[in-house]
Scaffold this active site. Sequence first.
Site, PDB file in Angstrom:
ATOM      1  N   ASN A 119     -16.865   1.076   2.463  1.00 42.47           N
ATOM      2  CA  ASN A 119     -16.859  -0.164   3.252  1.00 42.47           C
ATOM      3  C   ASN A 119     -18.125  -0.318   4.086  1.00 42.47           C
ATOM      4  OD1 ASN A 119     -14.499  -1.409   2.399  1.00 42.47           O
ATOM      5  ND2 ASN A 119     -13.226  -0.195   3.771  1.00 42.47           N
TER       6      ASN A 119
ATOM      7  N   GLU B 255     -11.387   8.273  -0.735  1.00 47.24           N
ATOM      8  CA  GLU B 255     -12.323   8.851   0.230  1.00 47.24           C
ATOM      9  C   GLU B 255     -11.548   9.810   1.136  1.00 47.24           C
ATOM     10  OE1 GLU B 255     -15.804   5.848   1.501  1.00 47.24           O
ATOM     11  OE2 GLU B 255     -13.806   5.081   1.926  1.00 47.24           O
TER      12      GLU B 255
ATOM     13  N   HIS C 122      -8.498   7.632   2.401  1.00 44.73           N
ATOM     14  CA  HIS C 122      -8.604   6.189   2.165  1.00 44.73           C
ATOM     15  C   HIS C 122      -8.388   5.866   0.692  1.00 44.73           C
ATOM     16  CE1 HIS C 122     -11.319   2.377   2.076  1.00 44.73           C
ATOM     17  NE2 HIS C 122     -10.035   2.058   2.143  1.00 44.73           N
TER      18      HIS C 122
ATOM     19  N   ASP D 263       9.614   3.736   6.921  1.00 37.96           N
ATOM     20  CA  ASP D 263       9.223   2.517   7.615  1.00 37.96           C
ATOM     21  C   ASP D 263      10.293   2.210   8.659  1.00 37.96           C
ATOM     22  OD1 ASP D 263       6.964   0.215   6.667  1.00 37.96           O
ATOM     23  OD2 ASP D 263       8.490  -0.468   8.072  1.00 37.96           O
TER      24      ASP D 263
ATOM     25  N   SER E  16      -9.111   2.085   6.591  1.00 35.51           N
ATOM     26  CA  SER E  16     -10.288   1.717   5.794  1.00 35.51           C
ATOM     27  C   SER E  16     -11.548   1.603   6.641  1.00 35.51           C
ATOM     28  CB  SER E  16     -10.037   0.390   5.071  1.00 35.51           C
ATOM     29  OG  SER E  16      -9.689  -0.621   5.996  1.00 35.51           O
TER      30      SER E  16
ATOM     31  N   MET F 253       0.830  -1.207   0.000  1.00 41.24           N
ATOM     32  CA  MET F 253       0.000   0.000   0.000  1.00 41.24           C
ATOM     33  C   MET F 253       0.863   1.255   0.000  1.00 41.24           C
ATOM     34  SD  MET F 253      -2.877   1.540  -0.098  1.00 41.24           S
ATOM     35  CE  MET F 253      -4.180   0.341   0.194  1.00 41.24           C
TER      36      MET F 253
ATOM     37  N   VAL G 109       0.055   2.543   8.117  1.00 39.74           N
ATOM     38  CA  VAL G 109       0.564   1.408   8.885  1.00 39.74           C
ATOM     39  C   VAL G 109      -0.572   0.409   9.122  1.00 39.74           C
ATOM     40  CG1 VAL G 109       2.334   2.842   9.952  1.00 39.74           C
ATOM     41  CG2 VAL G 109       0.156   2.507  11.150  1.00 39.74           C
TER      42      VAL G 109
END
Length: 719
Positions: free
Chosen positions: A502, A464, A452, A345, A431, A326, A402
């Site tokens: 969702n 979103e 999102h 990261d 999400s 992602m 994350v």
Amino acid sequence: MVYQGNRISVSMLDDGIANMQFNAENESVNKFDAETNKQFGEAVSALEQASDVKGLIVTSGKGVFIAGADITEFVGYFRKEASEIESWILEINAIFNRFEDLPFPKVAAINGAALGGGCEMTLVCEYRVMSDKAQIGLPETQLGIFPGFGGTVRTTRVIGVDNAIELIATAKAQKPADAIKVGLVDAVVAADDLENAAIDLVKKCIAGELDWQAKREEKLQPVKLNQLEQAMAINSAKGAIFAKANPKQYPAPAIAIEAIEKHINLTRDEAIKVEAAGFVKAAKTPQAASMVGLFLNDQAVKKLAKQHSKLAHDIDEAAVLGAGIMGGGIAYQAASKGLPIIMKDIKAEQLDLGMGEASKILSKMVGQGRMTPAKMGETLSRIRPTLNYGDFAETDIVIEAVVENPKVKHAVLKEVEGLVKKDAILASNTSTISITHLAEVLERPENFVGMHFFNPVHRMPLVEVIRGAKSSDEAIATTVALASKMGKVPVVVNDCPGFLVNRVLFPYFGAFDLLLKEGADFVHVDKVMQKFGWPMGPAYLIDVVGLDTGVHGAEVMAEGFPDRMKPDYKGAIKHLFENNRLGQKNGVGFYKYENDKRGKPQKTADEATYELLKATTDGDTQTFEDQVIIDRMMLAFCNETVRCLEDNIVATPAEADMAMIMGVGFPPFRGGPCRYIDQLGLDNYLALCEQYAHLGKAYEAPQKIRDMAAAGETFYPTA
């Protein structure tokens, strides 16, 4: 001056050559709207009376040649009776024919996009010269219709039946090299030389060096193919086109081919009548209404995004927290649009995975000839992988991506807030987790929003943008501007579990689980929903999403909306997950997956799945009628969409419909859940809700549906 209007003018150049210029005042592009059609007729009348014109070029005063017809006018036209639509289209064709029949040669100078009616305008000229920066095509089938200003008639005679069908059915705009290869244009020149090249062609026609009358005569007569050649061209084209688009779902290409088959042996004037009748047939389909509506909704959503962006502050650099698939996808998307981005990261192997994801996408583009290796290197250089926060002091927006765990997100967000400048925006790519809840640990919650993205990031157009309870207008505006800058379509929604997409998707999965509990076959359900128009059925979809992700999301939804999303039984999805069936990610879910020769996972129905599902089924398996499956699946989905409108999670039906099409693949030819309800009819839809209300709250009609049905209202205007 031969003719002067505020859309079209005809002026005299040297040597008896006239210039018909399309240049709509106070408009960004030229298009064939009602006023332009009227002025086109007047300009042709003036040219018919002008005795001193020896030849003519057609030019544009805009960067675009002509963008096509005015689609905003289609909605009104398509509601008329079929006979009225046919009269309207034939009246316009009469003007095009009169222009084509003018007693002198004509050359189109295509400086920019010549699409739809713009392409058809060039076809009534004897010759077409194209700038090397231009494009030309007939995209009407994307709107559920097909060319109606003589496009199917003239292309078959100019570029051949097979090329014409491909051009019309695929709706792809042609670049100069492709256009000249098939004979759609006669010359390609540098943009600065375009008008001179067109004039030069006209002069050669006037001097008799080119047989322009023969070029015209070709378009007035039947296609020069014998019956066997015609049949071969039509049948091979049908096979190729129908393999890509189901004619029951997208009927416009089939209707276009049917019209071509009928008119290729006719003269122009008779062929135009056949085309017009076919155009009306396509225009009166529900798919045309849906797809024209879809185009208008797309324009409306993009306009709203521009309005939202007005308060945005500049974005010169972004950052993404969390690499992997992602994070790498988000980094690629920013870098591909010219925006420098830091990818942070805590593990070097995750950074490698993120950079690998970006490299894989770019390498594929290089392999397809869509990008040069140098451009790939330039794009990758905009991504800066790092294991520390050293470069975060000047970044304008940080996207947190994350693991989907509120405690982890809280820790990461709190840490990064203390390291960035005070006006930097923080955005979470969650999400399902509430933005308001995630903001509780922040000192500046007004600078925090949800952003999102959908997986895979480089393919899914929707983002979103979620407004938390304390999100500022400026933070929303800046995030919307970033999404647009990254080439995405942002839809602003308010905070709730699952947000918009969702939240709507999980009742759909719940309806699937309930069908399986009652003995339905998951393979049959998948086939029915694919036939309905979904890109994949619910079993395949949850396998792609991941059953672990699905179970986690379902738990969040059950807590947020227990009345309709908390089942009193263990469903098939959760049971398979508990048996370590995660879907594509570990090779077994509802289906079993094995890679083909190209490395792509291919699914097969797994007998072990059926054995496992026996534990979640009430009794024996049973076969449900296809329409029952459709009704049950779609009621749960559409009802939750309407509840999102009721709760002001999403502001308009247009945004809701576009989000479902772009976010989860709702069938585009059905226009979105709100338009689907409209086309069923509010009363019919309400009756379906009442028929299935015994299954639970998810199937009960929302109050908004009851109120609209009682008032005779619809989501979209009907008059």
